[in-house]
Design a protein around this motif. Structure first.
Motif, mmCIF file in Angstrom:
data_model
loop_
_atom_site.group_PDB
_atom_site.id
_atom_site.type_symbol
_atom_site.label_atom_id
_atom_site.label_comp_id
_atom_site.label_asym_id
_atom_site.label_seq_id
_atom_site.Cartn_x
_atom_site.Cartn_y
_atom_site.Cartn_z
ATOM 1 N N ARG A 102 0.967 -1.245 -0.048
ATOM 2 C CA ARG A 102 0.125 0.037 0.053
ATOM 3 C C ARG A 102 0.985 1.315 -0.104
ATOM 4 N NH1 ARG A 102 -4.841 2.333 1.036
ATOM 5 N NH2 ARG A 102 -4.930 4.220 2.487
ATOM 6 N N ALA A 103 1.920 1.250 0.483
ATOM 7 C CA ALA A 103 2.843 2.394 0.749
ATOM 8 C C ALA A 103 3.355 2.520 -0.656
ATOM 9 C CB ALA A 103 4.071 2.029 1.593
ATOM 10 N N GLY A 104 3.816 1.626 -1.406
ATOM 11 C CA GLY A 104 4.259 2.041 -2.726
ATOM 12 C C GLY A 104 3.110 2.531 -3.463
ATOM 13 N N GLN A 105 1.844 1.902 -3.613
ATOM 14 C CA GLN A 105 0.797 2.215 -4.373
ATOM 15 C C GLN A 105 0.295 3.671 -4.035
ATOM 16 O OE1 GLN A 105 -0.701 0.597 -6.919
ATOM 17 N NE2 GLN A 105 -1.864 2.522 -7.235
ATOM 18 N N LEU A 106 0.376 4.188 -2.673
ATOM 19 C CA LEU A 106 0.163 5.445 -2.274
ATOM 20 C C LEU A 106 0.954 6.491 -2.878
ATOM 21 C CD1 LEU A 106 -0.915 4.980 1.277
ATOM 22 C CD2 LEU A 106 -2.313 5.664 -0.316
ATOM 23 N N ALA A 107 2.226 6.139 -3.056
ATOM 24 C CA ALA A 107 3.356 7.042 -3.567
ATOM 25 C C ALA A 107 3.079 7.233 -5.018
ATOM 26 C CB ALA A 107 4.802 6.282 -3.202
ATOM 27 N N LYS A 108 2.892 6.203 -5.496
ATOM 28 C CA LYS A 108 2.575 6.115 -7.051
ATOM 29 C C LYS A 108 1.295 7.059 -7.326
ATOM 30 C CE LYS A 108 4.584 1.792 -8.025
ATOM 31 N NZ LYS A 108 4.249 0.211 -8.303
ATOM 32 N N GLU A 109 0.056 7.068 -6.545
ATOM 33 C CA GLU A 109 -1.010 7.846 -6.739
ATOM 34 C C GLU A 109 -0.539 9.208 -6.538
ATOM 35 O OE1 GLU A 109 -3.794 6.292 -4.273
ATOM 36 O OE2 GLU A 109 -4.210 4.398 -5.286
ATOM 37 N N LEU A 110 0.345 9.630 -5.409
ATOM 38 C CA LEU A 110 0.520 10.941 -5.086
ATOM 39 C C LEU A 110 1.555 11.485 -6.326
ATOM 40 C CD1 LEU A 110 1.547 10.776 -1.595
ATOM 41 C CD2 LEU A 110 -0.520 12.016 -2.613
ATOM 42 N N ILE A 111 2.208 10.575 -6.918
ATOM 43 C CA ILE A 111 3.056 10.849 -8.028
ATOM 44 C C ILE A 111 2.521 11.032 -9.280
ATOM 45 C CG2 ILE A 111 5.078 10.406 -9.575
ATOM 46 C CD1 ILE A 111 6.049 8.783 -7.077
ATOM 47 N N ASN A 112 1.564 10.367 -9.803
ATOM 48 C CA ASN A 112 0.793 10.316 -10.970
ATOM 49 C C ASN A 112 -0.480 11.040 -10.992
ATOM 50 O OD1 ASN A 112 2.803 8.628 -12.002
ATOM 51 N ND2 ASN A 112 1.734 6.779 -11.240
ATOM 52 N N ASN A 113 -1.229 11.157 -9.717
ATOM 53 C CA ASN A 113 -2.375 11.575 -9.574
ATOM 54 C C ASN A 113 -2.452 13.214 -9.164
ATOM 55 O OD1 ASN A 113 -3.419 9.546 -11.178
ATOM 56 N ND2 ASN A 113 -4.117 8.640 -9.117
ATOM 57 N N GLU A 136 12.312 6.971 -6.865
ATOM 58 C CA GLU A 136 13.407 7.101 -7.380
ATOM 59 C C GLU A 136 13.053 6.394 -9.282
ATOM 60 O OE1 GLU A 136 17.418 7.527 -8.258
ATOM 61 O OE2 GLU A 136 16.481 7.527 -6.031
ATOM 62 N N ALA A 137 12.164 5.792 -9.294
ATOM 63 C CA ALA A 137 11.691 5.218 -10.683
ATOM 64 C C ALA A 137 11.171 6.445 -11.351
ATOM 65 C CB ALA A 137 10.760 4.152 -10.583
ATOM 66 N N ALA A 138 10.558 7.174 -10.629
ATOM 67 C CA ALA A 138 9.552 8.241 -11.226
ATOM 68 C C ALA A 138 10.275 9.417 -11.498
ATOM 69 C CB ALA A 138 8.314 8.380 -10.668
ATOM 70 N N GLY A 139 11.517 9.834 -10.815
ATOM 71 C CA GLY A 139 12.195 11.020 -10.937
ATOM 72 C C GLY A 139 11.712 11.887 -9.970
ATOM 73 N N ILE A 140 11.111 11.625 -8.594
ATOM 74 C CA ILE A 140 10.714 12.444 -7.854
ATOM 75 C C ILE A 140 11.464 12.601 -6.642
ATOM 76 C CG2 ILE A 140 8.671 12.997 -6.378
ATOM 77 C CD1 ILE A 140 7.867 13.356 -9.217
ATOM 78 N N PRO A 141 11.831 13.863 -6.335
ATOM 79 C CA PRO A 141 12.697 14.094 -4.827
ATOM 80 C C PRO A 141 11.889 13.485 -3.583
ATOM 81 C CG PRO A 141 12.128 16.189 -5.667
ATOM 82 C CD PRO A 141 11.827 15.138 -6.817
ATOM 83 N N CYS A 142 12.737 12.779 -2.979
ATOM 84 C CA CYS A 142 12.257 12.014 -2.026
ATOM 85 C C CYS A 142 12.825 12.209 -0.826
ATOM 86 C CB CYS A 142 11.707 10.812 -2.077
ATOM 87 S SG CYS A 142 11.116 9.750 -0.701
ATOM 88 N N LEU A 143 12.489 12.522 0.360
ATOM 89 C CA LEU A 143 13.388 12.680 1.734
ATOM 90 C C LEU A 143 12.718 11.829 2.608
ATOM 91 C CD1 LEU A 143 15.776 14.058 3.075
ATOM 92 C CD2 LEU A 143 14.058 16.000 3.772
ATOM 93 N N SER A 144 13.427 11.285 3.660
ATOM 94 C CA SER A 144 12.956 10.032 4.523
ATOM 95 C C SER A 144 13.696 10.289 5.763
ATOM 96 C CB SER A 144 12.878 8.725 3.887
ATOM 97 O OG SER A 144 13.967 8.378 3.699
ATOM 98 N N THR A 145 12.953 9.649 7.068
ATOM 99 C CA THR A 145 13.906 9.444 8.198
ATOM 100 C C THR A 145 12.971 8.377 9.022
ATOM 101 O OG1 THR A 145 14.748 10.677 10.044
ATOM 102 C CG2 THR A 145 12.485 11.144 9.618
ATOM 103 N N VAL A 146 13.706 7.933 10.056
ATOM 104 C CA VAL A 146 13.357 7.158 10.919
ATOM 105 C C VAL A 146 13.227 5.463 10.415
ATOM 106 C CG1 VAL A 146 11.535 6.318 12.900
ATOM 107 C CG2 VAL A 146 11.788 8.512 12.367
#
Length: 438
Positions: A102-113, A136-146
């Motif tokens: 679901r995490a991956g799918q949510l990311a794709k929805e935010l990127i594409n939609n 990384e696959a879509a060319g979107i800057p991403c920052l993460s922690t924890v």
């Protein structure tokens, strides 16, 4: 709701229904006003995705996110100044329900939609890695922690000694070296036989810890008793407990999800293991009051580690609040005890918006990624510096030794005290480590 209050309903857990409606209405009014003034000329909007686990087995990591996001949205109500312009900001937050797919799918929805300009992801490999991979696959800057940076970096395919394969994704926070320093410091506070029983799961965290932390602890003079990787969801730990008892371990260390540790520790008590344990040091679970309270008396004196504590002497660059103000504000708003995730999630927002402000062109994905790669700032959780390694795309951060003890003079049953500060001496030590059976 639309705009910056798109997912405002998720904040209702930390607000009364009435106060939530009033807050949302006031925020909408402020947004309408700012829309007629600061954004009238450009009409531009920055969209920032924010993905975390709010429900499911990892829900403790996202429990405070509604409050933190509310602070961020209020701080951004009049826009973000970047590149000489004022930008309207939408933070689009999503709950993974503790499900990596679901995490991956949510990311794709935010990127594409939603055509987001920046992605922020927080808490555990189950959340962060699939989101980072999608970005990384879509060319979107991403920052993460924890999460341990090794589980993020090597767990996603990077190779030791080779150039970083990542162009768009960046991570800050603790790693194995910080755990090693904190554990050696913490475990030296009580005399033991230095025999450590470890329970490392067969997942990104566990495999990274086994490969990198266990050998480092062994070099520091500890004897590691490892029964081998276990699968998440295991319900019978009798074999591991028997081995630990046979070997006479006096220190226990694990990186499990909360349900697995609860099952193990109750069985450990029933089968006599806890009576010989002098230090119980857990990570990934035992981070939040709810985890420990669920164990009853078995939770008292469990050692933990904090990637943020209200004693951290830093302020949020986005909201201006201090650690004490953040913790006290959350307790007042929610009626619940503060947790270390408050500062961690706010630190991610601090760093993300600091990068946007430093970008030459916030609407250029390349410019935003470059701004992250050169980011040097001090968030509410401490320093973030992507120019100093330990590897490309990573900024290391502290992990502080802590312990859960019985609270005195508090409406909450437990107190979370700092017992060592090897990875950030600026954080004050507040209490002496007590033996688990002390």
């Amino acid at each position: 709701m639309n705009g910056i209050f798109r997912n405002g309903k998720l904040n209702a857990a930390s607000l009364t229904r009435r106060s939530f409606i009033v807050s949302a209405a006031a925020g909408s009014a402020a947004l309408a006003l700012s829309g007629r003034t600061a954004f009238a000329q450009s009409g531009d909007t920055l969209k920032v995705g924010f993905i975390s686990p709010r429900t499911g087995p990892l829900g403790g990591f996202g429990e405070t996110d509604g409050y933190v996001l509310d602070l961020a949205r209020k701080a951004l109500a009049n826009g973000l100044q970047a590149g000489g312009k004022s930008w309207k900001v939408e933070i689009l937050d999503q709950d993974t329900q503790s499900d990596p797919s679901r995490a991956g799918q949510l990311a794709k929805e935010l990127i594409n939609n939603q055509a987001i300009d920046l992605m922020l992801a927080v808490s555990t490999p189950e959340t962060i890695n699939p989101v980072a991979d999608a970005c990384e696959a879509a060319g979107i800057p991403c920052l993460s922690t924890v999460m341990p940076w090794e589980a993020w970096y090597f767990g996603r395919g990077a190779k030791p000694g080779a150039p970083s394969p990542f162009k768009w994704t960046y991570h800050f926070g603790f790693g194995v070296e910080e755990f090693h320093k904190a554990y050696v410091s913490q475990w030296s506070l009580i005399e033991t036989n230095k025999k450590v029983g470890v329970m490392y799961p067969n997942d990104a965290d566990g495999n990274a810890i086994r490969a990198h932390l266990a050998p480092a602890l062994a070099k520091s003079g500890f004897t590691i008793v490892d029964p081998g990787a276990y699968e998440t969801g295991t319900t019978d730990f009798s074999a591991q407990i028997a081995l630990f008892r046979q070997e006479g371990v006096e220190i226990f260390n694990s990186f499990p999800i909360p349900p697995d540790f609860a099952a193990f520790w109750r069985q450990a008590a029933q089968q006599g293991l806890t009576q010989q344990i002098k230090i119980c040091q857990v990570a990934k679970t035992g981070l939040f009051p709810s985890d420990i309270e669920a164990l009853g008396d078995l939770g008292l004196n469990i050692g933990s580690a904090a990637y943020w504590h209200k004693a951290f002497p830093y302020k949020s660059t986005l909201t201006g609040v201090s650690g004490t103000e953040l913790a006290d504000g959350y307790e007042t708003a929610s009626g619940k005890q503060w947790t270390q995730q408050l500062g961690a999630s706010l630190a991610l927002l601090d760093a993300g918006f600091d990068a946007l402000k430093a970008s030459d062109d916030v609407k250029s994905k390349e410019a935003v990624a470059k701004a992250i790669s050169t980011l040097k700032t001090t968030t509410i959780a401490g320093k973030v510096d992507f120019t100093s390694g330990p590897v490309a795309n990573v900024s290391a951060g502290p992990i502080i030794g802590t312990q859960w003890v019985k609270a005195e003079g508090s409406k909450f049953p437990l107190d979370y005290v700092v017992t060592e500060n090897a990875t950030d001496p600026n954080v004050p030590v507040g209490a002496k480590l007590t033996a688990y059976n002390g």
